[in-house]
Design a protein around this motif. Structure first.
Motif, short mmCIF file in Angstrom:
data_model
loop_
_atom_site.label_atom_id
_atom_site.label_comp_id
_atom_site.label_asym_id
_atom_site.label_seq_id
_atom_site.Cartn_x
_atom_site.Cartn_y
_atom_site.Cartn_z
N ALA A 35 0.83 -1.21 0.00
CA ALA A 35 0.00 0.00 0.00
C ALA A 35 0.87 1.25 0.00
O ALA A 35 0.55 2.24 -0.68
N TYR A 52 -2.46 -4.18 8.02
CA TYR A 52 -3.21 -3.51 6.95
C TYR A 52 -4.31 -4.45 6.45
O TYR A 52 -4.10 -5.65 6.31
N GLU A 65 -6.45 -4.59 -1.16
CA GLU A 65 -5.22 -4.00 -1.65
C GLU A 65 -5.53 -3.19 -2.88
O GLU A 65 -6.50 -3.46 -3.60
#
Length: 217
Positions: free
Chosen positions: A56, A208, A212
């Motif tokens: 990311a 995270y 994506e």
């Protein structure tokens, strides 16, 4: 020019296009710093790699400049400045050449991260080397714009020029030739990075999320 006019000019500079450009540079510099911090921590064995977070961050560092920041510079800041003066033509030509060569730098970064994620031998060291080279290049690129282009624009732009650049900058991200992601959407991506990056560079909200960014075509 009296003091009141000087103050008005300063306000125009820092609250208009100049401020927009510097804000974007600061956001990119913050992500560069954060990714370097993560790599240092991974290299020291203090944290395990969160590959979704790394991807990311890399997405932001590569896609944001290419979809929004560089097209806005080329179309608005550089184009208007070349209309006003030839004083910055040489440095602008160099910066535009660097913009055009971005694909090779991005491909090298992505390949190095993919190799690291696959666990290939020496891939972490390779990714850190490629990233360090990219980070150095990009910091120099931004410094050149701030030290060699913006001061020339300050000397030659009228308030109307700054307003035109600022308007283009705010709306340029929705141009189909640039991409559909708006300034607010990019801000949301940045905020998400901050939430999930570990302290002291972020808020440490946890790994995270699974979603994506889409791969480059």
């Amino acid at each position: 020019m009296n003091a009141k006019n000087v103050n008005a000019d300063a306000a125009q500079r820092f609250h208009g296009a100049w401020r927009l450009i510097e804000d974007e540079h600061q956001a990119l510099a913050a992500v560069l710093h954060a990714l370097r911090f993560l790599l240092d921590e991974i290299g020291a064995g203090r944290i395990e790699p969160d590959f979704r977070l790394l991807r990311a961050m890399l997405y932001y560092l590569t896609e944001y400049p290419e979809r929004r920041h560089h097209p806005n510079e080329d179309r608005y800041l550089f184009a208007r400045l070349k209309e006003k003066t030839s004083e910055a033509d040489a440095v602008i030509a160099r910066l535009e050449k660097e913009h055009a060569a971005a694909e090779q730098r991005i491909a090298e970064l992505e390949a190095a991260l993919h190799a690291f994620a696959r666990g290939e031998a020496n891939a972490f060291e390779r990714f850190r080397e490629v990233f360090d080279r990219y980070a150095h290049f990009y910091r120099q690129h931004m410094m050149t714009e701030e030290r060699e282009v913006l001061p020339v624009a300050e000397r030659h732009f009228t308030p109307e020029d700054w307003a035109w650049v600022a308007e283009g900058w705010r709306t340029g991200g929705s141009d189909p030739m640039v991409g559909t992601t708006t300034r607010d959407e990019w801000q949301a991506i940045f905020d998400k990075l901050v939430r999930h990056a570990p302290p002291p560079i972020g808020l440490g909200a946890g790994p995270y999320p699974e979603e994506e960014p889409e791969a480059r075509s």
